[in-house]
Design an enzyme around this catalytic site. Sequence first.
Site, short mmCIF file in Angstrom:
data_model
loop_
_atom_site.label_atom_id
_atom_site.label_comp_id
_atom_site.label_asym_id
_atom_site.label_seq_id
_atom_site.Cartn_x
_atom_site.Cartn_y
_atom_site.Cartn_z
N GLU A 86 -5.18 4.08 9.45
CA GLU A 86 -5.47 4.97 10.58
C GLU A 86 -6.92 4.71 10.99
O GLU A 86 -7.83 4.86 10.17
CB GLU A 86 -5.29 6.44 10.16
CG GLU A 86 -3.83 6.84 9.99
CD GLU A 86 -3.66 8.30 9.53
OE1 GLU A 86 -2.70 8.94 9.95
OE2 GLU A 86 -4.49 8.77 8.71
N SER A 114 -9.72 11.43 3.71
CA SER A 114 -8.31 11.81 3.92
C SER A 114 -8.20 12.93 4.93
O SER A 114 -7.16 13.09 5.57
CB SER A 114 -7.71 12.35 2.62
OG SER A 114 -7.87 11.45 1.59
N ASN A 159 -1.39 12.40 6.74
CA ASN A 159 -1.58 13.49 5.78
C ASN A 159 -1.20 14.85 6.37
O ASN A 159 -0.73 15.73 5.66
CB ASN A 159 -3.02 13.52 5.28
CG ASN A 159 -3.26 12.45 4.23
OD1 ASN A 159 -2.32 11.94 3.64
ND2 ASN A 159 -4.51 12.10 4.00
N HIS A 180 -8.85 4.74 7.47
CA HIS A 180 -8.12 5.46 6.42
C HIS A 180 -6.97 4.61 5.88
O HIS A 180 -6.01 4.34 6.59
CB HIS A 180 -7.61 6.80 6.98
CG HIS A 180 -6.94 7.64 5.97
ND1 HIS A 180 -5.85 8.43 6.24
CD2 HIS A 180 -7.20 7.83 4.65
CE1 HIS A 180 -5.48 9.05 5.15
NE2 HIS A 180 -6.27 8.70 4.16
N1 3HC Z 1 -1.62 -1.81 -6.75
C1 3HC Z 1 -1.23 -3.03 -6.30
N2 3HC Z 1 0.06 -3.36 -6.13
C2 3HC Z 1 1.01 -2.46 -6.46
C3 3HC Z 1 0.67 -1.17 -6.93
C4 3HC Z 1 -0.71 -0.86 -7.09
N3 3HC Z 1 -1.12 0.33 -7.53
N4 3HC Z 1 1.83 -0.49 -7.15
C5 3HC Z 1 2.83 -1.31 -6.81
N5 3HC Z 1 2.34 -2.48 -6.39
C6 3HC Z 1 3.10 -3.64 -5.90
C7 3HC Z 1 3.90 -4.27 -7.00
O1 3HC Z 1 3.11 -5.23 -7.71
C8 3HC Z 1 5.02 -4.94 -6.22
O2 3HC Z 1 4.53 -6.14 -5.63
P1 3HC Z 1 5.49 -7.41 -5.43
O3 3HC Z 1 6.65 -6.94 -4.58
O4 3HC Z 1 4.59 -8.38 -4.69
O5 3HC Z 1 5.90 -7.85 -6.79
C9 3HC Z 1 5.28 -3.95 -5.06
O6 3HC Z 1 4.07 -3.18 -4.94
C10 3HC Z 1 6.43 -3.02 -5.36
O7 3HC Z 1 6.16 -2.34 -6.57
P2 3HC Z 1 7.26 -1.93 -7.65
O8 3HC Z 1 8.41 -2.88 -7.59
O9 3HC Z 1 6.58 -1.72 -8.97
O10 3HC Z 1 7.70 -0.47 -7.24
P3 3HC Z 1 8.33 0.07 -5.89
O11 3HC Z 1 9.16 -0.92 -5.17
O12 3HC Z 1 8.88 1.39 -6.25
O13 3HC Z 1 7.03 0.33 -4.96
C11 3HC Z 1 5.37 1.75 -4.15
C12 3HC Z 1 5.97 1.12 -5.39
C13 3HC Z 1 4.81 0.71 -3.24
C14 3HC Z 1 4.25 2.68 -4.64
C15 3HC Z 1 6.52 2.55 -3.41
O14 3HC Z 1 7.16 3.42 -4.30
C16 3HC Z 1 6.00 3.37 -2.24
O15 3HC Z 1 5.82 2.86 -1.14
N6 3HC Z 1 5.75 4.69 -2.46
C17 3HC Z 1 5.22 5.57 -1.43
C18 3HC Z 1 3.72 5.45 -1.41
C19 3HC Z 1 3.10 6.28 -0.33
O16 3HC Z 1 3.74 7.01 0.40
N7 3HC Z 1 1.77 6.20 -0.23
C20 3HC Z 1 0.99 6.94 0.72
C21 3HC Z 1 0.47 8.16 0.06
S1 3HC Z 1 -0.53 9.15 1.15
C22 3HC Z 1 -2.06 8.47 1.02
O17 3HC Z 1 -2.32 7.55 0.29
C23 3HC Z 1 -3.12 9.09 1.86
C24 3HC Z 1 -4.29 9.54 1.06
O18 3HC Z 1 -5.28 9.98 1.95
C25 3HC Z 1 -3.93 10.63 0.11
#
Ligand code: 3HC
Length: 293
Positions: free
Chosen positions: A154, A121, A192, A142
């Site tokens: 990335e 990260s 990040n 990434h």
């Molecule tokens: N694994 C697999 N699939 C998942 C999942 C998981 N952990 N969480 C959600 N999903 C899928 C669901 O099954 C659903 O799929 P479908 O549309 O095919 O049925 C789809 O994602 C949408 O899920 P939900 O309807 O349950 O919920 P949301 O519409 O609220 O979406 C989310 C959930 C995708 C997590 C959304 O809230 C989101 O995009 N959040 C922001 C996430 C983000 O910013 N991530 C980046 C973080 S930074 C990072 O990772 C960097 C690292 O270095 C720290």
Amino acid sequence: MGTAYETVGVVGLGTMGAGIAEVFARAGLAVIGVEADPDALERGRSHLSRSTEKALRRGKLTEEERAAILGRVTFAGDLGALRDADLVVEAIPEIMEAKRALFAELDRICGPGTVLATNTSSLSVTALAAATTRPGRVVGMHFFNPAPVMRLVEVVRTVVTDPGVAEGVAGLARRIGKTPVRVGDRAGFVVNRLLLGYLNRAVGLLERGVASQHDIETAMRLGAGLPMGPFALLDLIGLDTAYEICEVLFQENRDPSFAPSPLLRELVAAGALGRKTGRGFSAYTDEPSRPAP
Ligand code: 3HC
């Protein structure tokens, strides 16, 4: 000539590693998941099984497709299984010495054509490349959490990465359904670096009592159009991971906005790391995507 990526190794099967393994297997590649700790190996295996089972229940996969995905993934406790991999993605915890030792070991074990990638990260990809005899074939790859859903990768190129290798990895990212962006080797890369300052400042607002957790979440979801508020996102990323990234960004930039907030530090010390431990800024029930009432 570019590498034809057919067999990919993933080392470390935590949340990110297991998700990355699933992404490759869904795209039709053979995947070797390696995890030294037998309990963690079992958790990685069951993560893949549960995730594909959920997709089956939601009608996103057929029984046959699920069986084919599971059939493409093999698990091993030993790095020797990666000897013939075309690419290895490292996804172990963010500890530089552990990662450098792993890269040196992978460099000894894997064939000279294998590309070694890190999902770090915020740590230096250049420092990992320097632990090998093939710095030109070391890149950052990434992914974002949840890896099966988030569409960005990335691709981190160091000053010594062979440009053809970086382009090949970007092509692989497209093949597995992701959109690659090319970034230089600076702590936090692009996402990040921009995201963690915001998340850390949100914790600061909460600590100073400017608004409640609920109102900050609502403000950012409805006012900035984000899919989740900062505390739900911190719980998803993992508070320990967020803390480590802030710390690295702070050390590298001496920018106080990255100095981890005391509340973040406190929650990490208490073992409240977010969804993965069932408690962070919110408490979670068994269903990991749903906060407890
Ligand atoms: N694994 C697999 N699939 C998942 C999942 C998981 N952990 N969480 C959600 N999903 C899928 C669901 O099954 C659903 O799929 P479908 O549309 O095919 O049925 C789809 O994602 C949408 O899920 P939900 O309807 O349950 O919920 P949301 O519409 O609220 O979406 C989310 C959930 C995708 C997590 C959304 O809230 C989101 O995009 N959040 C922001 C996430 C983000 O910013 N991530 C980046 C973080 S930074 C990072 O990772 C960097 C690292 O270095 C720290």
